[in-house]
Design an enzyme around this catalytic site. Structure first.
Site, PDB file in Angstrom:
ATOM      1  N   HIS A  46      -3.471  -4.730   0.431  1.00 18.12           N
ATOM      2  CA  HIS A  46      -2.828  -5.569   1.877  1.00 18.12           C
ATOM      3  C   HIS A  46      -3.081  -6.722   1.773  1.00 18.12           C
ATOM      4  O   HIS A  46      -4.051  -8.084   2.091  1.00 18.12           O
ATOM      5  CB  HIS A  46      -3.956  -5.351   2.527  1.00 18.12           C
ATOM      6  CG  HIS A  46      -3.865  -3.868   3.274  1.00 18.12           C
ATOM      7  ND1 HIS A  46      -2.565  -3.194   4.168  1.00 18.12           N
ATOM      8  CD2 HIS A  46      -4.433  -3.195   2.288  1.00 18.12           C
ATOM      9  CE1 HIS A  46      -3.127  -1.924   3.364  1.00 18.12           C
ATOM     10  NE2 HIS A  46      -4.224  -1.189   3.259  1.00 18.12           N
ATOM     11  N   GLU A  74      -1.807  -8.976   3.791  1.00 18.34           N
ATOM     12  CA  GLU A  74      -1.799  -9.926   5.899  1.00 18.34           C
ATOM     13  C   GLU A  74      -3.208  -9.734   5.981  1.00 18.34           C
ATOM     14  O   GLU A  74      -3.455 -10.646   6.883  1.00 18.34           O
ATOM     15  CB  GLU A  74      -0.953  -8.455   6.330  1.00 18.34           C
ATOM     16  CG  GLU A  74      -1.712  -7.485   6.400  1.00 18.34           C
ATOM     17  CD  GLU A  74      -1.934  -6.258   5.153  1.00 18.34           C
ATOM     18  OE1 GLU A  74      -1.262  -6.487   3.816  1.00 18.34           O
ATOM     19  OE2 GLU A  74      -1.624  -5.330   5.257  1.00 18.34           O
ATOM     20  N   CYS A  84       0.552  -1.299  -0.291  1.00 18.58           N
ATOM     21  CA  CYS A  84       0.106  -0.265   0.287  1.00 18.58           C
ATOM     22  C   CYS A  84       0.782   1.047  -0.162  1.00 18.58           C
ATOM     23  O   CYS A  84       1.561   1.407  -1.259  1.00 18.58           O
ATOM     24  CB  CYS A  84      -0.993   0.613   1.269  1.00 18.58           C
ATOM     25  SG  CYS A  84      -2.667   0.621   0.853  1.00 18.58           S
TER      26      CYS A  84
END
Ligand code: XMP
Length: 517
Positions: A167, A169, A79
């Site tokens: 993202h 994660e 990001c």
């Protein structure tokens, strides 16, 4: 030495999550402020740049000098991290036409790129940014796009530098773990050998090297973190560790002798100090919650220091500080989230150095390390318990009699939670105790009328408190079964002299807190 990934934190709320995901891949990682890259550490295999609340073109935006890292380590920007690398190499980052939040799909991507190996066609990714990369310099190659975002991922040609604007994660990115795995194993070459066992081995070696033959003092609270820290240190330095366990008289029933016994069985060199007289004397007649906390804090430091001073050749103070405890001090955006409360205020003239062997671990990792060290389950799986103990669960002034009533009622509640079995989400049998984050009984400063046999009673009321939570920052009241509540209420009223009414606290945090004081 354990190989590791460094995550440079530019202040995103999901930085911690990147760390968690990588640890789940059995790769060790450390999260450091964006401008604190460690020099001369040969165990570093790769670097991840996190997201950030800032835009790259903000005056106040966090900027890191990556020149020393580029070419030396593989880099992955996530990001803001991706935008920062693109922007600082001549790319353009602009506010997105429509802010890009939520689900998107990788419609086109380079299946041959090592970062995207194994990613499925149209894989869902999670976007969360107000800015977007609108153009990349010629040496950048776009390797994935979504419908809205042309440069969803890129690589600098011929270099081990990648950026993703989504993202990986967060769990909504379906192949996010695969992408992180591609980076840390395929690209950085980490071997996925990090585990509780390897943590114990490397930490014990490091502690031996760090401490040598010095003496160390550690304050035990009976809680998970200080217990695990103590057993770890004990394995490294044995009798050179002295643990101090203070009884302020405000612990649950029999907790002090039981836990002291557990500690002795674990081979710890522990001094148990019964200071309850002092605490009760100093708390006499005090009703204000903050005042009570202050007195307990002050007395605790006094008692602890008096013991610590007896160990005249001590060089270190060890603490069970864990990673979430340090978030406040590490939080680079400067927002105070939660102040943490560990033993503080040791006399400066003792000149002790600080040793915090668990400071990189999350709570569940501490528990796993504790199990690896052979600490019994009833110590490892314990609920959190407030430092000031039952004092913050007795509204109004504190007397030995009130503590006795509360201990007895609490004992019934906690014991019943342990005994009541239920099925967890996977259909496995567990106890209600394991299903709640924390539970306890609160002694209320009211009396009410009841009837027992033919007798009118005028006795105390207690409140049961049980909450679900993941980090105690927010909490919801636990939906305990009615039958269970009925049994506990019955048992308390029948068995605890002085109580004739039981209520259940149905407040969540916020706006309430977990403890009543
Ligand atoms: P609250 O009541 O603020 O509590 O929702 C959040 C969590 O912190 C624990 N707690 C404390 N722990 N010293 C501690 O070590 C304290 O002074 C203290 N006060 C609250 C509380 O039990 C809950 O887990």
């Amino acid at each position: 030495m354990e190989e590791k990934i460094i995550i440079l934190d530019f202040g995103s709320q999901t930085t911690q999550l990147i760390g968690r995901r990588i640890r789940e891949l059995n790769v060790y990682c450390e999260i450091l402020p964006y401008n604190k890259f460690p020099q001369g550490d040969d165990s570093i295999k790769g670097v991840i740049l996190s997201g950030s609340p800032f835009s790259v073109y903000d005056q106040a935006a966090f900027k890191a000098d990556l020149s020393a890292l580029r070419g030396k380590y593989p880099l992955l920007g996530i990001c803001y991290g991706a935008q920062f690398i693109a922007y600082s190499n001549g790319g353009t980052v602009e506010p997105a036409d429509s802010r890009e939040y939520g689900r998107a799909n990788l419609d086109r991507f380079d299946t041959g790129n090592p970062l995207l190996k194994g990613v499925r066609p149209h894989s869902q990714v999670w976007m969360s940014h107000g800015d977007t990369i609108t153009s990349v310099p010629p040496q950048f190659e776009t390797i994935a796009s979504t419908k809205e975002v042309q440069v969803a991922a890129y690589q600098i040609k011929g270099e081990k530098v990648w950026g993703v604007q989504f993202h990986p994660e967060v769990s909504h990115s379906e192949d996010g773990t695969q992408i992180l795995k591609n980076f840390v194993t395929g690209i950085c070459g980490c071997r996925q050998t990090w585990s509780s066992a390897s943590f114990v081995d490397t930490t014990v070696d490091e502690l031996k090297a760090q401490i040598g033959n010095d003496r160390v003092i550690l304050g035990l609270s009976g809680g998970v973190d200080s217990s695990v820290a103590a057993v770890l240190l004990n394995r490294a330095i044995g009798r050179n560790l002295t643990c101090i366990f203070v009884d302020h008289g405000l612990l649950p029933n029999d907790e002090f002798p039981n836990v002291l016994h557990d500690y002795e069985c674990l081979g710890l060199n522990v001094i148990g100090v019964d200071a309850s007289e002092k605490f009760f004397r100093d708390l006499e007649g005090v009703t204000d919650p903050e005042q009570k906390r202050k007195i307990i804090g002050r007395d605790f430091v006094e008692v602890f220091n008096a013991e610590a001073r007896k160990i005249t050749d001590a060089r270190w103070l060890a603490q069970g500080t864990i990673y979430p405890d340090r978030i406040e001090s590490l939080n680079i955006t400067g927002k105070v989230i939660k102040s943490h409360h560990n033993v503080g205020g040791l006399p400066k003239d003792m000149n002790l150095k600080l040793c915090e062997p668990l400071k990189w671990l999350f709570k569940d990792e501490v528990r796993r390390v504790g199990r690896e060290l052979g600490i019994p389950e009833h110590l490892i799986g314990r609920h959190p318990f407030p430092g000031p103990g039952l004092a913050v669960r007795i509204l109004g002034d504190i007397t030995r009699e009130k503590v006795r009533i509360l201990q007895d009622a609490d004992d019934i509640f906690i014991r019943s939670l342990r005994e009541w079995t239920v099925k967890d989400a996977d259909g496995k049998e567990t106890s209600l105790y394991n299903q709640v984050w924390q539970a306890g009984v609160v002694l209320l400063p009211v009396q009410s009328v009841g009837v027992m046999g033919d007798e009118r009673t005028y006795e105390r009321a207690v409140a049961l408190r049980a909450v679900t939570s993941t980090d105690a920052m927010t909490a919801d009241w636990a939906r305990l079964p009615y039958d269970f509540l009925a049994k506990v209420s019955n048992d308390i009223i029948n068995k605890v002299k002085g109580v004739n009414r039981v209520t259940y606290d149905i407040s969540s945090k916020p706006p309430s807190t977990i403890e009543w004081e």
